[in-house]
Design a protein around this motif. Structure first.
Motif, PDB file in Angstrom:
ATOM      1  N   ALA A 144      -5.812  -1.021 -10.147  1.00  0.00           N
ATOM      2  CA  ALA A 144      -6.101  -1.490  -8.786  1.00  0.00           C
ATOM      3  C   ALA A 144      -4.825  -1.555  -7.949  1.00  0.00           C
ATOM      4  O   ALA A 144      -4.850  -1.286  -6.739  1.00  0.00           O
ATOM      5  CB  ALA A 144      -6.788  -2.855  -8.827  1.00  0.00           C
ATOM      6  N   VAL A 145      -3.701  -1.916  -8.578  1.00  0.00           N
ATOM      7  CA  VAL A 145      -2.412  -1.880  -7.875  1.00  0.00           C
ATOM      8  C   VAL A 145      -2.136  -0.466  -7.367  1.00  0.00           C
ATOM      9  O   VAL A 145      -1.707  -0.270  -6.222  1.00  0.00           O
ATOM     10  CB  VAL A 145      -1.266  -2.349  -8.803  1.00  0.00           C
ATOM     11  CG1 VAL A 145       0.099  -2.071  -8.160  1.00  0.00           C
ATOM     12  CG2 VAL A 145      -1.400  -3.830  -9.126  1.00  0.00           C
ATOM     13  N   LEU A 146      -2.387   0.541  -8.205  1.00  0.00           N
ATOM     14  CA  LEU A 146      -2.141   1.928  -7.799  1.00  0.00           C
ATOM     15  C   LEU A 146      -3.040   2.334  -6.633  1.00  0.00           C
ATOM     16  O   LEU A 146      -2.594   3.014  -5.698  1.00  0.00           O
ATOM     17  CB  LEU A 146      -2.364   2.879  -8.984  1.00  0.00           C
ATOM     18  CG  LEU A 146      -1.559   2.627 -10.255  1.00  0.00           C
ATOM     19  CD1 LEU A 146      -1.716   3.799 -11.213  1.00  0.00           C
ATOM     20  CD2 LEU A 146      -0.092   2.382  -9.948  1.00  0.00           C
ATOM     21  N   LEU A 147      -4.301   1.931  -6.696  1.00  0.00           N
ATOM     22  CA  LEU A 147      -5.215   2.262  -5.602  1.00  0.00           C
ATOM     23  C   LEU A 147      -4.732   1.656  -4.285  1.00  0.00           C
ATOM     24  O   LEU A 147      -4.731   2.320  -3.240  1.00  0.00           O
ATOM     25  CB  LEU A 147      -6.617   1.755  -5.920  1.00  0.00           C
ATOM     26  CG  LEU A 147      -7.329   2.401  -7.115  1.00  0.00           C
ATOM     27  CD1 LEU A 147      -8.652   1.686  -7.384  1.00  0.00           C
ATOM     28  CD2 LEU A 147      -7.573   3.890  -6.875  1.00  0.00           C
ATOM     29  N   ARG A 148      -4.339   0.407  -4.331  1.00  0.00           N
ATOM     30  CA  ARG A 148      -3.843  -0.253  -3.121  1.00  0.00           C
ATOM     31  C   ARG A 148      -2.535   0.389  -2.648  1.00  0.00           C
ATOM     32  O   ARG A 148      -2.305   0.539  -1.437  1.00  0.00           O
ATOM     33  CB  ARG A 148      -3.645  -1.748  -3.395  1.00  0.00           C
ATOM     34  CG  ARG A 148      -3.059  -2.537  -2.235  1.00  0.00           C
ATOM     35  CD  ARG A 148      -3.915  -2.471  -0.998  1.00  0.00           C
ATOM     36  NE  ARG A 148      -3.360  -3.329   0.064  1.00  0.00           N
ATOM     37  CZ  ARG A 148      -3.506  -3.094   1.359  1.00  0.00           C
ATOM     38  NH1 ARG A 148      -4.197  -2.035   1.776  1.00  0.00           N
ATOM     39  NH2 ARG A 148      -2.976  -3.907   2.239  1.00  0.00           N
ATOM     40  N   THR A 149      -1.675   0.801  -3.574  1.00  0.00           N
ATOM     41  CA  THR A 149      -0.426   1.468  -3.218  1.00  0.00           C
ATOM     42  C   THR A 149      -0.702   2.747  -2.445  1.00  0.00           C
ATOM     43  O   THR A 149      -0.086   3.012  -1.402  1.00  0.00           O
ATOM     44  CB  THR A 149       0.386   1.792  -4.486  1.00  0.00           C
ATOM     45  OG1 THR A 149       0.707   0.580  -5.166  1.00  0.00           O
ATOM     46  CG2 THR A 149       1.666   2.525  -4.141  1.00  0.00           C
ATOM     47  N   VAL A 150      -1.620   3.565  -2.944  1.00  0.00           N
ATOM     48  CA  VAL A 150      -1.954   4.818  -2.268  1.00  0.00           C
ATOM     49  C   VAL A 150      -2.583   4.547  -0.914  1.00  0.00           C
ATOM     50  O   VAL A 150      -2.317   5.251   0.071  1.00  0.00           O
ATOM     51  CB  VAL A 150      -2.887   5.666  -3.157  1.00  0.00           C
ATOM     52  CG1 VAL A 150      -3.391   6.891  -2.407  1.00  0.00           C
ATOM     53  CG2 VAL A 150      -2.158   6.101  -4.421  1.00  0.00           C
ATOM     54  N   GLU A 151      -3.406   3.507  -0.858  1.00  0.00           N
ATOM     55  CA  GLU A 151      -4.002   3.135   0.421  1.00  0.00           C
ATOM     56  C   GLU A 151      -2.917   2.827   1.447  1.00  0.00           C
ATOM     57  O   GLU A 151      -3.017   3.219   2.622  1.00  0.00           O
ATOM     58  CB  GLU A 151      -4.914   1.929   0.225  1.00  0.00           C
ATOM     59  CG  GLU A 151      -5.726   1.545   1.438  1.00  0.00           C
ATOM     60  CD  GLU A 151      -6.682   0.394   1.141  1.00  0.00           C
ATOM     61  OE1 GLU A 151      -7.896   0.571   1.333  1.00  0.00           O
ATOM     62  OE2 GLU A 151      -6.204  -0.678   0.717  1.00  0.00           O
ATOM     63  N   LEU A 152      -1.867   2.140   1.046  1.00  0.00           N
ATOM     64  CA  LEU A 152      -0.756   1.826   1.943  1.00  0.00           C
ATOM     65  C   LEU A 152       0.050   3.067   2.308  1.00  0.00           C
ATOM     66  O   LEU A 152       0.466   3.240   3.460  1.00  0.00           O
ATOM     67  CB  LEU A 152       0.159   0.787   1.295  1.00  0.00           C
ATOM     68  CG  LEU A 152      -0.425  -0.613   1.091  1.00  0.00           C
ATOM     69  CD1 LEU A 152       0.513  -1.451   0.222  1.00  0.00           C
ATOM     70  CD2 LEU A 152      -0.675  -1.304   2.434  1.00  0.00           C
ATOM     71  N   LEU A 153       0.271   3.953   1.340  1.00  0.00           N
ATOM     72  CA  LEU A 153       1.116   5.122   1.561  1.00  0.00           C
ATOM     73  C   LEU A 153       0.441   6.200   2.394  1.00  0.00           C
ATOM     74  O   LEU A 153       1.134   7.026   3.012  1.00  0.00           O
ATOM     75  CB  LEU A 153       1.564   5.707   0.220  1.00  0.00           C
ATOM     76  CG  LEU A 153       2.638   4.906  -0.522  1.00  0.00           C
ATOM     77  CD1 LEU A 153       2.802   5.417  -1.933  1.00  0.00           C
ATOM     78  CD2 LEU A 153       3.961   4.978   0.231  1.00  0.00           C
ATOM     79  N   ARG A 154      -0.864   6.226   2.414  1.00  0.00           N
ATOM     80  CA  ARG A 154      -1.569   7.243   3.188  1.00  0.00           C
ATOM     81  C   ARG A 154      -1.179   7.199   4.668  1.00  0.00           C
ATOM     82  O   ARG A 154      -1.161   8.230   5.346  1.00  0.00           O
ATOM     83  CB  ARG A 154      -3.085   7.040   3.055  1.00  0.00           C
ATOM     84  CG  ARG A 154      -3.685   7.625   1.803  1.00  0.00           C
ATOM     85  CD  ARG A 154      -5.124   7.157   1.620  1.00  0.00           C
ATOM     86  NE  ARG A 154      -5.947   7.432   2.783  1.00  0.00           N
ATOM     87  CZ  ARG A 154      -6.618   8.565   2.995  1.00  0.00           C
ATOM     88  NH1 ARG A 154      -6.540   9.553   2.106  1.00  0.00           N
ATOM     89  NH2 ARG A 154      -7.376   8.728   4.068  1.00  0.00           N
ATOM     90  N   ALA A 155      -0.865   6.031   5.153  1.00  0.00           N
ATOM     91  CA  ALA A 155      -0.535   5.877   6.572  1.00  0.00           C
ATOM     92  C   ALA A 155       0.960   6.041   6.849  1.00  0.00           C
ATOM     93  O   ALA A 155       1.396   5.873   7.996  1.00  0.00           O
ATOM     94  CB  ALA A 155      -1.004   4.504   7.056  1.00  0.00           C
ATOM     95  N   ARG A 156       1.747   6.357   5.826  1.00  0.00           N
ATOM     96  CA  ARG A 156       3.191   6.458   5.993  1.00  0.00           C
ATOM     97  C   ARG A 156       3.658   7.897   5.757  1.00  0.00           C
ATOM     98  O   ARG A 156       2.990   8.694   5.105  1.00  0.00           O
ATOM     99  CB  ARG A 156       3.909   5.529   5.011  1.00  0.00           C
ATOM    100  CG  ARG A 156       3.481   4.077   5.114  1.00  0.00           C
ATOM    101  CD  ARG A 156       4.276   3.218   4.163  1.00  0.00           C
ATOM    102  NE  ARG A 156       3.730   1.870   4.059  1.00  0.00           N
ATOM    103  CZ  ARG A 156       4.260   0.916   3.302  1.00  0.00           C
ATOM    104  NH1 ARG A 156       5.362   1.153   2.606  1.00  0.00           N
ATOM    105  NH2 ARG A 156       3.693  -0.287   3.257  1.00  0.00           N
ATOM    106  N   GLU A 157       4.834   8.187   6.272  1.00  0.00           N
ATOM    107  CA  GLU A 157       5.440   9.486   5.998  1.00  0.00           C
ATOM    108  C   GLU A 157       5.928   9.515   4.557  1.00  0.00           C
ATOM    109  O   GLU A 157       6.611   8.595   4.104  1.00  0.00           O
ATOM    110  CB  GLU A 157       6.607   9.743   6.963  1.00  0.00           C
ATOM    111  CG  GLU A 157       7.216  11.116   6.798  1.00  0.00           C
ATOM    112  CD  GLU A 157       8.353  11.373   7.774  1.00  0.00           C
ATOM    113  OE1 GLU A 157       9.027  12.402   7.623  1.00  0.00           O
ATOM    114  OE2 GLU A 157       8.557  10.526   8.670  1.00  0.00           O
TER     115      GLU A 157
END
Length: 339
Positions: free
Chosen positions: A175-188
């Motif tokens: 779940a940490v990984l899923l949330r990490t990717v969710e955050l990174l999708r909006a970043r360069e």
């Protein structure tokens, strides 16, 4: 991402080590809205890919294992089932436990054993049996030797921020990984991100070894659990719940990765602990680091109470803080990491 609902869906999927298909399929479904590709590889690992769009970009693997400790049927005893463990289980937590036998359809059982005359002694696992309530001939007909068994406990909230249940080691970290990717999708981003839900960690890390060898990343982070403070674990090697992620440091973790984790945590105002790992880290990172010509691998952990029991407990604030730190760690790593 709803932390509790995500963890509940992942943790309730049955996936004892070696029999992780349902858990891996749940992981793939959870990744699909977040990544460009999500699939099962030939080892049964769940893999998601989020590319940065740059030519010849470097690659980073973010790993959390999907298997849970469990049991496997080894024989029959006058209508009862003999069994042994899959992964490390203390037999003291098994007495009176309700379990799910992974037949089709599933069968419920309870664990009991011959109580020793000395009540201060635990019952050895070899003396425990699973009672299904079935007749001896029905047991043999319906439950083949080699059938896996899991804890039957559900996942539930414990207080305002606690989450309790089975297989939070290591589904909470996925779940940490899923949330990490969710955050990174909006970043360069300047690296291609491979999210790995690996199989077989509780026995030999075979899933992570095969997957990471095939991906051939430049960097990796193994996200796992560590010991949270509890009535039976209150020393320096145990970490406070809700106090943020725990950073691994030791001879098998590149110093620059540890320093980067600390710097990013400080910059993001994320509280953290430090765990000294003087030898084996007890995680997939131990094997990932020496694949191919060597892969720079960091260890990031979240505190967990009552490890390898059916009532493991994590604090959902640690999930969010760990994801925030991991996202900051990954952002710009391709440009900022030493050559």
């Amino acid at each position: 991402m709803n932390c509790y609902e995500t963890i509940k869906k992942l943790a309730c999927a049955k996936g004892p080590t070696g029999f992780e298909t349902a858990a891996a399929e749940a992981a793939v479904e959870a990744m699909k809205p977040l990544v460009e590709e999500a699939y099962l590889d030939h080892m049964g690992n769940a893999i998601g890919v989020l590319r940065c769009g740059r030519p010849n970009a470097k690659k980073i693997v973010l790993d959390a294992h999907l298997d849970e400790v469990g049991m496997i049927v080894t024989g029959y005893d006058d209508g009862f089932l003999r069994f042994t463990q899959l992964g490390g289980i203390d037999p003291r937590v098994l007495l009176n436990r309700e379990v799910t036998i992974m037949t089709q359809p599933e069968i419920t059982g309870i664990i009991w054993g011959a109580l020793p005359e000395d009540s201060s002694k635990a019952i050895p696992m070899a003396n425990l049996r699973i009672d299904t309530g079935l007749l001896a001939e029905e047991v043999k007909a319906l439950i083949p030797i080699g059938t896996p068994v899991t804890y039957a406990e559900d996942v539930q909230m414990l207080g305002e921020n606690g989450i309790a249940g089975k297989s939070l080691d290591d589904r909470s970290c996925f779940a940490v990984l899923l949330r990490t990717v969710e955050l990174l999708r909006a970043r360069e981003r300047d690296v291609d991100i491979y999210v790995l839900g690996s199989v077989g960690e509780e026995t030999d890390s075979r899933g992570a070894i095969a997957a990471v060898y095939n991906i051939a990343p430049d960097y990796a982070v193994a996200v796992d659990v560590t010991f949270g403070k509890s009535p039976d674990c209150s020393g320096d090697d145990c970490f406070g719940m809700g106090k943020g992620p725990v950073l691994g440091v030791g001879p098998n973790i590149p110093n620059w990765m540890f320093r980067r984790m600390k710097q990013k945590a400080t910059a993001e105002q994320i509280p953290f602990g430090v765990e000294v790992m003087a030898g084996s880290t007890g995680t997939n990172g131990w094997d990932i680091q020496i694949l191919r010509a060597g892969i720079a691998t960091a260890i990031l952990s979240i505190p967990l109470k009552y490890m390898h029991t059916p009532v493991e407990v994590i604090d959902q604030r640690d999930v969010e803080q760990s994801a925030r730190l991991l996202a900051a760690f990954v952002e710009h790593i391709g440009e900022e990491a030493p050559a």
